[in-house]
Design an enzyme around this catalytic site. Structure first.
Site, short mmCIF file in Angstrom:
data_model
loop_
_atom_site.label_atom_id
_atom_site.label_comp_id
_atom_site.label_asym_id
_atom_site.label_seq_id
_atom_site.Cartn_x
_atom_site.Cartn_y
_atom_site.Cartn_z
N PRO A 103 0.81 -1.23 0.00
CA PRO A 103 0.00 0.00 0.00
C PRO A 103 0.83 1.27 0.00
O PRO A 103 1.82 1.38 0.73
CB PRO A 103 -0.82 -0.14 1.29
CG PRO A 103 -0.96 -1.60 1.48
CD PRO A 103 0.36 -2.18 1.03
N CYS A 104 0.38 2.23 -0.81
CA CYS A 104 1.17 3.44 -1.03
C CYS A 104 0.63 4.64 -0.26
O CYS A 104 1.22 5.72 -0.32
CB CYS A 104 1.20 3.78 -2.52
SG CYS A 104 -0.43 4.18 -3.21
#
Length: 389
Positions: A103-104
């Site tokens: 996840p960014c």
């Protein structure tokens, strides 16, 4: 040459951009056989999309969609809809290859940039746990360009070091690189860090594929969305019902302009102006037909949907999917907003294919044009020392 057989597992799989890119790459490189083993994502619609497009065509009824990793079993093939924090990695089968787009949210420049201190920042560590437990021959990890600067660079350094040495007795030669996917056949200016790792004991060297391989590929928006034209009844091609204000606002914009462009501010009536201190450049920004698209996102309110270069409307999800290089027969599951999120969060198929093609050619001993990586762990460490000085 003996065929090389790779079973591939995925965490944070998304709808299947990485998986489809890997499949297409395996079909392109002689001597490579790729078999998807297991995947995991926390969003059920995303898992349904992955199951429908990646697993069902390959395995039919033998593939499964489960809500607990323990239900899949060591020999099971499927996608696990489960929070990665609850995933029993040991219960999943053996793999030779591993992919994860961790996840960014906490590394994106659009946000608070919390890095490792955020809710999502530490989730990369579950990828490290897979490397330690399964010891695959290779891995591919993907994240946003902002990863480099989070926590003043400490987060990136830590992630690279953990990926390089996930546990005692196993280590990887890692090749991080900031790719601009429009240089690799994707009709979108999407910059992402991709880290490729090959297990240290293997006599295989990965090199960053040169963009020159893709010179001449038309990555313009107009070609992507009109050649061929999208069938009116194509899946995920629902049009947004635009308000009268949005339609009128867009009518003042030329291709490439947004509501904060200098010319637009001179002509836009007061009732159509956006009153905010944050002037994000993509707000109601029209695409430019003869250039790649700007980055397609998976969330955001009014003005963030991506807008046609001449028609006064937002893009459909099918159009967004084309800009992410998904084929029209790739069907996304769920409602319109769920699909928008899936498309925007996905790894572009052709971008993933370019990386995996180079990776598989490296294993097959096939030469290809390459360039030096623009990121190395040594440079990251030096930059951190310079900041501390």
């Amino acid at each position: 040459m003996t065929d090389l057989f790779f079973r591939m597992g995925e965490l944070f799989s998304g709808p299947g951009g990485m998986a489809l890119g890997a499949r297409l790459a395996a079909q392109e490189v002689d001597g490579i056989e790729l078999r998807h083993a297991w995947a995991n994502d926390f969003d059920r619609d995303t898992c349904r999309t992955y199951f429908r497009n990646i697993l069902e065509p390959e395995f039919g009824e033998s593939a499964r969609l489960v809500d607990d990793s323990a239900d899949l079993g060591q020999d099971g093939v499927g996608v696990v809809h489960q929070n990665v924090r609850d995933l029993d990695i040991d219960a999943l089968g053996a793999i030779e290859g591993f992919a994860f787009g961790f996840p960014c949210n906490d590394y994106s420049l659009v946000g608070e940039w919390k890095g490792l201190a955020g809710t999502y920042g530490p989730l990369y560590s579950y990828g490290v746990k897979v490397l330690a437990a399964k010891r695959p021959k290779w891995f591919v990890a993907e994240n946003v360009s902002g990863l480099r600067g989070a926590n003043e660079g400490r987060a990136f350094r830590q992630i690279l070091q953990h990926l390089q040495s996930p546990t005692d007795g196993v280590s990887y030669r890692i090749v991080p690189h900031l790719y601009s996917f429009d240089q690799y056949g994707v009709p979108q200016r999407r910059q992402r860090i991709v880290i490729v790792g090959i297990r240290e004991d293997l006599d295989v060297e990965f090199r960053v594929p040169s963009p020159e391989i893709y010179e001449g590929v038309d990555v313009t928006v107009q070609t992507a969305l009109t050649s061929p034209h999208i069938h009116p009844h194509a899946p995920n091609h629902e049009f947004t019902k635009q308000s009268a204000n949005v339609i009128e606002r867009l009518s003042y914009l030329l291709p490439g302009e947004n509501v904060f462009s200098p010319r637009v501010l001179q002509v836009l009536p007061d009732h159509l102006r956006i009153n905010t201190k944050t002037t994000i450049s993509t707000t109601y920004r029209r695409l430019e037909p003869h250039k790649p698209a700007y980055t397609i996102t998976g969330g955001g309110g009014g003005g963030s949907h991506g807008y046609h270069w001449v028609l006064n409307r937002a893009l459909t999800n099918r159009e967004r999917a084309r800009l992410q290089s998904f084929p029209d027969d790739f069907i996304f599951e769920g409602g319109k907003e769920s699909v928008r999120k899936q498309v925007g969060m996905a790894v572009p198929v052709l971008g993933a294919q370019a990386v995996f093609t180079a990776l598989f050619r490296s294993f097959a001993g096939i030469e290809y044009p390459w360039i030096e990586p623009n990121i190395t762990l040594e440079r990251v460490l030096q930059a951190e020392r310079d900041r501390a000085a």
